[in-house]
Design a protein around this motif. Structure first.
Motif, PDB file in Angstrom:
ATOM      1  N   GLY A   1      65.760   2.558  26.584  1.00  0.00           N
ATOM      2  CA  GLY A   1      67.001   1.833  26.355  1.00  0.00           C
ATOM      3  C   GLY A   1      67.227   1.726  24.861  1.00  0.00           C
ATOM      4  O   GLY A   1      67.015   2.676  24.121  1.00  0.00           O
ATOM      5  N   VAL A   2      67.636   0.548  24.409  1.00  0.00           N
ATOM      6  CA  VAL A   2      67.685   0.299  22.958  1.00  0.00           C
ATOM      7  C   VAL A   2      66.856  -0.927  22.620  1.00  0.00           C
ATOM      8  O   VAL A   2      66.885  -1.406  21.490  1.00  0.00           O
ATOM      9  CB  VAL A   2      69.134   0.139  22.439  1.00  0.00           C
ATOM     10  N   GLY A   3      66.116  -1.425  23.620  1.00  0.00           N
ATOM     11  CA  GLY A   3      65.245  -2.562  23.362  1.00  0.00           C
ATOM     12  C   GLY A   3      63.996  -2.165  22.616  1.00  0.00           C
ATOM     13  O   GLY A   3      63.411  -2.957  21.878  1.00  0.00           O
ATOM     14  N   THR A   4      63.583  -0.905  22.788  1.00  0.00           N
ATOM     15  CA  THR A   4      62.421  -0.382  22.075  1.00  0.00           C
ATOM     16  C   THR A   4      62.885   0.787  21.230  1.00  0.00           C
ATOM     17  O   THR A   4      63.284   1.831  21.754  1.00  0.00           O
ATOM     18  CB  THR A   4      61.329   0.086  23.062  1.00  0.00           C
ATOM     19  N   LEU A   5      62.864   0.601  19.926  1.00  0.00           N
ATOM     20  CA  LEU A   5      63.356   1.613  18.989  1.00  0.00           C
ATOM     21  C   LEU A   5      62.242   2.047  18.048  1.00  0.00           C
ATOM     22  O   LEU A   5      61.487   1.205  17.557  1.00  0.00           O
ATOM     23  CB  LEU A   5      64.515   1.054  18.157  1.00  0.00           C
ATOM     24  N   ALA A   6      62.137   3.349  17.817  1.00  0.00           N
ATOM     25  CA  ALA A   6      61.216   3.852  16.798  1.00  0.00           C
ATOM     26  C   ALA A   6      61.955   3.824  15.465  1.00  0.00           C
ATOM     27  O   ALA A   6      62.945   4.545  15.284  1.00  0.00           O
ATOM     28  CB  ALA A   6      60.768   5.275  17.134  1.00  0.00           C
ATOM     29  N   ILE A   7      61.504   2.979  14.553  1.00  0.00           N
ATOM     30  CA  ILE A   7      62.155   2.865  13.247  1.00  0.00           C
ATOM     31  C   ILE A   7      61.582   3.928  12.325  1.00  0.00           C
ATOM     32  O   ILE A   7      60.380   3.949  12.058  1.00  0.00           O
ATOM     33  CB  ILE A   7      61.952   1.459  12.661  1.00  0.00           C
ATOM     34  N   THR A   8      62.453   4.811  11.876  1.00  0.00           N
ATOM     35  CA  THR A   8      62.019   5.943  11.052  1.00  0.00           C
ATOM     36  C   THR A   8      62.509   5.786   9.624  1.00  0.00           C
ATOM     37  O   THR A   8      63.716   5.802   9.357  1.00  0.00           O
ATOM     38  CB  THR A   8      62.538   7.273  11.634  1.00  0.00           C
ATOM     39  N   ASP A   9      61.543   5.608   8.698  1.00  0.00           N
ATOM     40  CA  ASP A   9      61.845   5.602   7.265  1.00  0.00           C
ATOM     41  C   ASP A   9      61.093   6.771   6.628  1.00  0.00           C
ATOM     42  O   ASP A   9      60.535   7.625   7.329  1.00  0.00           O
ATOM     43  CB  ASP A   9      61.472   4.265   6.627  1.00  0.00           C
ATOM     44  N   GLU A  10      61.081   6.834   5.305  1.00  0.00           N
ATOM     45  CA  GLU A  10      60.444   7.985   4.647  1.00  0.00           C
ATOM     46  C   GLU A  10      58.953   8.060   4.940  1.00  0.00           C
ATOM     47  O   GLU A  10      58.409   9.158   5.126  1.00  0.00           O
ATOM     48  CB  GLU A  10      60.689   7.917   3.134  1.00  0.00           C
TER      49      GLU A  10
END
Length: 301
Positions: free
Chosen positions: A160-169
């Motif tokens: 869903g959008v409740g669990t998001l992989a946060i991608t930074d550098e």
């Protein structure tokens, strides 16, 4: 917050049962799922501004001219849906105009530009934003926009959008060995069957990452092809040499545009619906009461 809207409503469509229907029996699972997605994103992240970025042209001619196979496998049989239209599930396509009408009535900015994909709209907005940017997408191509300096990151839905992989550098370097701009070179070398990008035969993701680490960027790799002293294997040298025509045009196709001529719009997150009367009509016609009330309550909070 920039939404890759099609990516999200595709996920909603496949994640919400098609037994979710309007009073007349029309499936509205993608509509209701997307509204719940947006409500959850606003609740969890509280953006000041939110833009639903749209595919005004999902397969721009200027990209197809350079790589004719670009998204070619997604083109439906012409006799069924018309020339060069994207093949989407039969019960999803009729929901897209409903999604657009509901977003407009709520007052959530919806931006698409003729001749460009949603990715290009996102690329332009993210590049010129004055503050932090969260890009919500299930498309890895947008990793190229990740930039700590510009405070731009990708939120990749896992469930869903409740669990998001946060991608930074840091995440990009750990997972792929590249930064945002370097992801373009990695992606075009690796190829992407889902987008009709052939890549360089024999060079997968890990090999592409190793080559980029060794030679810096795509230009450095191609210079190594011409340098007999470089440590490319004979097979790599041969395949890269044979792929020069593809390598020459692929960056333009894979790299998102950052100079799209955007229309005027207000990205501010609405507190009250822009057009309450129309929204009431849409809610009644399509049976959206619960999902809309949840979203409006979150926006008003």
């Amino acid at each position: 917050m920039l939404l890759d809207t099609a990516s999200l409503y595709f996920r909603a469509y496949f994640g919400v049962p098609d037994s979710v229907r309007a009073p007349d029996g029309t499936p509205v699972n993608a509509v209701r799922g997307l509204l719940d997605f947006i409500g959850r994103l606003v609740q969890d992240h509280r953006p000041d501004e939110l833009v639903a970025c749209m595919d005004a042209d999902w397969r721009p001619h200027w990209r197809v001219e350079l790589i004719p196979s670009y998204k070619a496998h997604r083109v439906a049989v012409e006799a069924e849906v018309g020339p060069d239209e994207e093949e989407v599930p039969d019960t999803l396509a009729p929901q897209v105009p409903i999604i657009e009408a509901v977003l407009d009535a709520v007052g959530i900015a919806r931006v698409g530009v003729a001749g460009y994909e949603a990715d290009d709209v996102i690329g332009t907005l993210a590049t010129h934003a004055k503050g932090p940017v969260d890009i919500v997408t299930g498309d890895r191509d947008l990793y190229q926009l990740v930039s700590d300096a510009r405070q731009a990151r990708v939120l990749y839905p896992l469930k869903g959008v409740g669990t998001l992989a946060i991608t930074d550098e840091a995440v990009l370097r750990e997972k792929y060995g590249v930064d945002g701009p370097g992801y373009v070179d990695l992606a075009l070398l690796r190829g992407d069957p889902s987008d009709g990008l052939p890549g360089v035969p024999g060079i997968g993701e890990k090999t592409a990452a190793k080559l980029l680490d060794a030679y810096g960027d795509l230009a450095g790799i191609m210079a190594a092809v011409d340098d007999p002293r470089s440590k490319l294997t004979p097979s790599q040298r041969k395949r890269l040499d044979e792929s020069r025509a593809y390598v020459a045009v692929a960056p333009t196709v894979v790299r998102v545009a950052t100079d799209v001529p955007l229309p005027d719009f207000d990205p501010a997150l609405p507190i009250e619906p822009r057009d309450p009367a129309t929204l009431d009509e849409l809610a009644a016609q399509w049976g959206l009461g619960g999902a809309l009330q949840r979203l409006l309550s979150t926006l008003h909070a």
